[in-house]
Design a protein around this motif. Structure first.
Motif, PDB file in Angstrom:
ATOM      1  N   LEU A   1       0.826  -1.210   0.000  1.00 34.62           N
ATOM      2  CA  LEU A   1       0.000   0.000   0.000  1.00 34.62           C
ATOM      3  C   LEU A   1       0.855   1.252   0.000  1.00 34.62           C
ATOM      4  CD1 LEU A   1      -2.810  -1.237   2.345  1.00 34.62           C
ATOM      5  CD2 LEU A   1      -3.164  -0.263   0.073  1.00 34.62           C
ATOM      6  N   LYS A   2       0.369   2.270  -0.715  1.00 36.00           N
ATOM      7  CA  LYS A   2       1.055   3.548  -0.846  1.00 36.00           C
ATOM      8  C   LYS A   2       0.178   4.660  -0.268  1.00 36.00           C
ATOM      9  CE  LYS A   2       3.011   2.026  -5.268  1.00 36.00           C
ATOM     10  NZ  LYS A   2       3.151   2.353  -6.718  1.00 36.00           N
ATOM     11  N   LEU A   3       0.808   5.788   0.004  1.00 31.98           N
ATOM     12  CA  LEU A   3       0.060   6.927   0.530  1.00 31.98           C
ATOM     13  C   LEU A   3      -1.092   7.301  -0.400  1.00 31.98           C
ATOM     14  CD1 LEU A   3       2.952   9.245   1.803  1.00 31.98           C
ATOM     15  CD2 LEU A   3       1.601   7.590   3.093  1.00 31.98           C
ATOM     16  N   VAL A   4      -0.872   7.193  -1.699  1.00 27.85           N
ATOM     17  CA  VAL A   4      -1.886   7.584  -2.686  1.00 27.85           C
ATOM     18  C   VAL A   4      -3.069   6.623  -2.721  1.00 27.85           C
ATOM     19  CG1 VAL A   4      -0.274   8.832  -4.152  1.00 27.85           C
ATOM     20  CG2 VAL A   4      -0.667   6.374  -4.537  1.00 27.85           C
ATOM     21  N   ASP A   5      -2.971   5.504  -2.023  1.00 28.66           N
ATOM     22  CA  ASP A   5      -4.103   4.571  -1.950  1.00 28.66           C
ATOM     23  C   ASP A   5      -5.113   4.989  -0.884  1.00 28.66           C
ATOM     24  OD1 ASP A   5      -1.741   1.916  -2.436  1.00 28.66           O
ATOM     25  OD2 ASP A   5      -3.110   2.784  -3.930  1.00 28.66           O
ATOM     26  N   THR A   6      -4.799   6.025  -0.118  1.00 33.97           N
ATOM     27  CA  THR A   6      -5.727   6.516   0.887  1.00 33.97           C
ATOM     28  C   THR A   6      -7.011   7.002   0.237  1.00 33.97           C
ATOM     29  OG1 THR A   6      -3.972   7.154   2.436  1.00 33.97           O
ATOM     30  CG2 THR A   6      -6.099   8.292   2.644  1.00 33.97           C
ATOM     31  N   ALA A   7      -8.141   6.435   0.662  1.00 30.28           N
ATOM     32  CA  ALA A   7      -9.429   6.765   0.057  1.00 30.28           C
ATOM     33  C   ALA A   7     -10.529   6.003   0.781  1.00 30.28           C
ATOM     34  CB  ALA A   7      -9.425   6.382  -1.422  1.00 30.28           C
ATOM     35  N   VAL A   8     -11.756   6.369   0.449  1.00 33.05           N
ATOM     36  CA  VAL A   8     -12.898   5.538   0.832  1.00 33.05           C
ATOM     37  C   VAL A   8     -13.106   4.547  -0.304  1.00 33.05           C
ATOM     38  CG1 VAL A   8     -15.347   5.467   1.363  1.00 33.05           C
ATOM     39  CG2 VAL A   8     -13.957   7.389   2.171  1.00 33.05           C
ATOM     40  N   TYR A   9     -13.159   3.280   0.051  1.00 27.75           N
ATOM     41  CA  TYR A   9     -13.309   2.218  -0.948  1.00 27.75           C
ATOM     42  C   TYR A   9     -14.757   1.730  -0.957  1.00 27.75           C
ATOM     43  CZ  TYR A   9      -8.342   2.021  -1.800  1.00 27.75           C
ATOM     44  OH  TYR A   9      -7.059   2.340  -2.185  1.00 27.75           O
ATOM     45  N   TYR A  10     -15.319   1.669  -2.166  1.00 25.32           N
ATOM     46  CA  TYR A  10     -16.708   1.286  -2.354  1.00 25.32           C
ATOM     47  C   TYR A  10     -16.804  -0.010  -3.158  1.00 25.32           C
ATOM     48  CZ  TYR A  10     -17.712   6.127  -1.053  1.00 25.32           C
ATOM     49  OH  TYR A  10     -17.790   7.332  -0.407  1.00 25.32           O
ATOM     50  N   CYS A  11     -17.695  -0.858  -2.718  1.00 24.62           N
ATOM     51  CA  CYS A  11     -18.036  -2.064  -3.450  1.00 24.62           C
ATOM     52  C   CYS A  11     -19.218  -1.754  -4.370  1.00 24.62           C
ATOM     53  CB  CYS A  11     -18.407  -3.151  -2.445  1.00 24.62           C
ATOM     54  SG  CYS A  11     -18.901  -4.715  -3.151  1.00 24.62           S
ATOM     55  N   ALA A  12     -19.271  -2.395  -5.533  1.00 23.35           N
ATOM     56  CA  ALA A  12     -20.337  -2.132  -6.484  1.00 23.35           C
ATOM     57  C   ALA A  12     -20.743  -3.410  -7.198  1.00 23.35           C
ATOM     58  CB  ALA A  12     -19.885  -1.095  -7.508  1.00 23.35           C
ATOM     59  N   ALA A  13     -22.022  -3.507  -7.497  1.00 24.16           N
ATOM     60  CA  ALA A  13     -22.569  -4.635  -8.262  1.00 24.16           C
ATOM     61  C   ALA A  13     -23.238  -4.087  -9.507  1.00 24.16           C
ATOM     62  CB  ALA A  13     -23.571  -5.404  -7.430  1.00 24.16           C
ATOM     63  N   GLY A  14     -23.021  -4.752 -10.628  1.00 20.62           N
ATOM     64  CA  GLY A  14     -23.624  -4.268 -11.859  1.00 20.62           C
ATOM     65  C   GLY A  14     -23.245  -5.133 -13.028  1.00 20.62           C
TER      66      GLY A  14
END
Length: 122
Positions: free
Chosen positions: A86-99
């Motif tokens: 993992l890198k600093l730039v991977d910092t985020a809110v991660y969302y799961c999606a179905a479609g």
């Protein structure tokens, strides 16, 4: 109506690993392509990874290819995102999606999860 609930986020140091899970309820994910997206502060939501309904096909954003792995367990109605190096730039809110995944290589989302925060520190 499929409900998606992400878990596994947290605070880690650069170089560490983290595994996100996305559990579905209210319906089966068996018929859906599944994906992970992320949104960093001040930025638009971006695609991270996709997996076909059978799990036989995957796609990744260039920024995570070789470090992240998406997988699914249809019997458990769950999708995973293994994140390594993992890198600093991977910092985020991660969302799961179905479609569904269309022929242009984009994800058309029917359902979103509420998101889980991943913070990578130095």
């Amino acid at each position: 109506q499929v409900r998606l609930i992400e878990s596994g986020g947290g605070l880690v140091q650069a170089g560490d690993s983290l595994r996100l899970s996305c559990a579905a309820s209210g319906g089966t994910i068996r018929n859906y392509a599944m994906a992970w997206f992320r949104q960093a502060p001040g930025k638009e939501r971006e695609f991270v990874a996709h997996i076909s309904w059978s799990g036989s096909s995957t796609n990744y954003a260039v920024s995570v290819k070789g470090r992240f792995t998406i997988s699914r367990d249809n019997a458990k109605n769950t999708v995973f995102l293994q994140m390594n190096s993992l890198k600093l730039v991977d910092t985020a809110v991660y969302y799961c999606a179905a479609g569904s995944w269309d022929i242009r290589g984009t994800m058309r989302v029917d359902y979103w999860g509420q998101g889980t925060q991943v913070t990578v520190s130095s």
